[in-house]
Write a protein that holds these residues in place. Structure first.
Motif, PDB file in Angstrom:
ATOM      1  N   SER A  16      18.845  58.553  55.640  1.00  0.00           N
ATOM      2  CA  SER A  16      18.678  59.896  55.077  1.00  0.00           C
ATOM      3  C   SER A  16      18.074  60.830  56.115  1.00  0.00           C
ATOM      4  O   SER A  16      17.206  60.446  56.906  1.00  0.00           O
ATOM      5  N   GLY A  17      18.581  62.067  56.120  1.00  0.00           N
ATOM      6  CA  GLY A  17      18.003  63.109  56.954  1.00  0.00           C
ATOM      7  C   GLY A  17      18.462  63.162  58.389  1.00  0.00           C
ATOM      8  O   GLY A  17      18.029  64.043  59.129  1.00  0.00           O
ATOM      9  N   LEU A  18      19.372  62.261  58.802  1.00  0.00           N
ATOM     10  CA  LEU A  18      19.747  62.207  60.216  1.00  0.00           C
ATOM     11  C   LEU A  18      21.131  62.795  60.483  1.00  0.00           C
ATOM     12  O   LEU A  18      21.976  62.854  59.592  1.00  0.00           O
ATOM     13  N   PRO A  19      21.385  63.196  61.746  1.00  0.00           N
ATOM     14  CA  PRO A  19      22.713  63.691  62.134  1.00  0.00           C
ATOM     15  C   PRO A  19      23.601  62.569  62.653  1.00  0.00           C
ATOM     16  O   PRO A  19      23.123  61.474  63.002  1.00  0.00           O
ATOM     17  N   TRP A  20      24.900  62.884  62.759  1.00  0.00           N
ATOM     18  CA  TRP A  20      25.898  61.911  63.239  1.00  0.00           C
ATOM     19  C   TRP A  20      27.094  62.699  63.751  1.00  0.00           C
ATOM     20  O   TRP A  20      27.420  63.774  63.227  1.00  0.00           O
ATOM     21  N   ASN A 183      23.155  64.249  57.211  1.00  0.00           N
ATOM     22  CA  ASN A 183      22.881  63.590  55.925  1.00  0.00           C
ATOM     23  C   ASN A 183      21.659  64.280  55.339  1.00  0.00           C
ATOM     24  O   ASN A 183      20.524  63.915  55.628  1.00  0.00           O
ATOM     25  N   CYS A 184      21.895  65.268  54.536  1.00  0.00           N
ATOM     26  CA  CYS A 184      20.950  66.345  54.203  1.00  0.00           C
ATOM     27  C   CYS A 184      19.532  65.859  53.865  1.00  0.00           C
ATOM     28  O   CYS A 184      19.357  64.991  53.011  1.00  0.00           O
ATOM     29  N   PRO A 185      18.518  66.459  54.527  1.00  0.00           N
ATOM     30  CA  PRO A 185      17.128  66.084  54.292  1.00  0.00           C
ATOM     31  C   PRO A 185      16.423  66.944  53.235  1.00  0.00           C
ATOM     32  O   PRO A 185      15.212  66.814  53.057  1.00  0.00           O
ATOM     33  N   GLN A 186      17.169  67.815  52.559  1.00  0.00           N
ATOM     34  CA  GLN A 186      16.550  68.823  51.693  1.00  0.00           C
ATOM     35  C   GLN A 186      15.719  68.189  50.568  1.00  0.00           C
ATOM     36  O   GLN A 186      16.197  67.346  49.822  1.00  0.00           O
ATOM     37  N   LEU A 187      14.471  68.647  50.439  1.00  0.00           N
ATOM     38  CA  LEU A 187      13.555  68.136  49.414  1.00  0.00           C
ATOM     39  C   LEU A 187      13.206  69.175  48.359  1.00  0.00           C
ATOM     40  O   LEU A 187      12.531  68.856  47.388  1.00  0.00           O
ATOM     41  N   ASN A 188      13.691  70.411  48.548  1.00  0.00           N
ATOM     42  CA  ASN A 188      13.211  71.514  47.716  1.00  0.00           C
ATOM     43  C   ASN A 188      14.160  71.951  46.616  1.00  0.00           C
ATOM     44  O   ASN A 188      13.822  72.816  45.823  1.00  0.00           O
TER      45      ASN A 188
END
Length: 206
Positions: A16-20, A183-188
């Motif tokens: 989660s939260g990482l690019p590729w 891989n979207c890190p959005q928490l809000n």
């Protein structure tokens, strides 16, 4: 037709939260699996031989007559080339208008204290710098598995996802296509159920 994972030439989990980023060769099949459900996967597509020719939401929407993408959708480029065609989709709900989160959008939507939280734009900036691309090359993206309905007043809403664990979208490259993922890190907001999770990326030769 279900493909045998053992025959894949590439099969990796992206935390989660990482690019590729990777080039999917013409004729190859690319699958993105939402392992735990309700994860947004922000994705950019480019002609691998000319990154100025990239995914165009406007042209894709015009040709298919829908703002949502699913099985049968051809992802068109700014030069009207077909980059990818979606051949299988177990979720049926993917957004091509909502864009990607950034420090600026985080601060506007959720408060100045959220500005420097990790974002998809940060991920894209990281991966394009490795490819010697320019920040201006970050344009239209698709948000796979993200639920963005259009409300009665015409506004887009970001609401709870509907993808289930194991849902996937599969596409076949119609030309050599550079694919970049955050891989979207959005928490809000609820695009990830406030809990970003890993995805699986699989490639087959055809």
């Amino acid at each position: 037709m279900s493909k045998n994972i053992e025959n894949a030439i590439y099969n990796e989990k992206l935390p989660s939260g990482l690019p590729w980023g990777r080039v999917i060769k013409k004729g190859q099949t690319f699958r993105i699996v939402d392992l735990e459900g309700c994860q947004a996967v922000d994705t950019l597509f480019y002609n691998a031989n000319n990154v100025n020719d990239r995914y165009s939401a406007t042209d894709t929407i015009r040709e298919q007559g829908s703002i949502f993408i699913t099985t049968g959708t051809k992802l068109l480029s700014s030069d009207d080339n077909v980059l990818m065609e979606i051949v299988e989709d177990t979720c049926g709900n993917h957004d091509t208008l909502g864009g990607h989160c950034s420090a600026e959008s985080n601060s506007v939507r959720f408060g100045l204290n959220k500005k420097y939280m990790h974002s998809c734009r940060d991920n894209f900036l990281t991966v394009i710098s490795q490819l010697e691309m320019n920040p201006k090359d970050i344009t239209n993206n698709i948000n796979f598995f993200m639920n963005v309905p259009v409300e009665e007043d015409g506004h887009l809403a970001i609401v709870d996802g509907i993808s289930k664990p194991g849902d996937y979208i599969e596409m076949q490259a119609q030309m050599d296509t550079l694919v970049l993922i955050s891989n979207c890190p959005q928490l809000n907001n609820p695009c990830n159920g406030y809990n970003p999770t890993p995805i699986q990326l699989i490639i087959w030769d055809n």
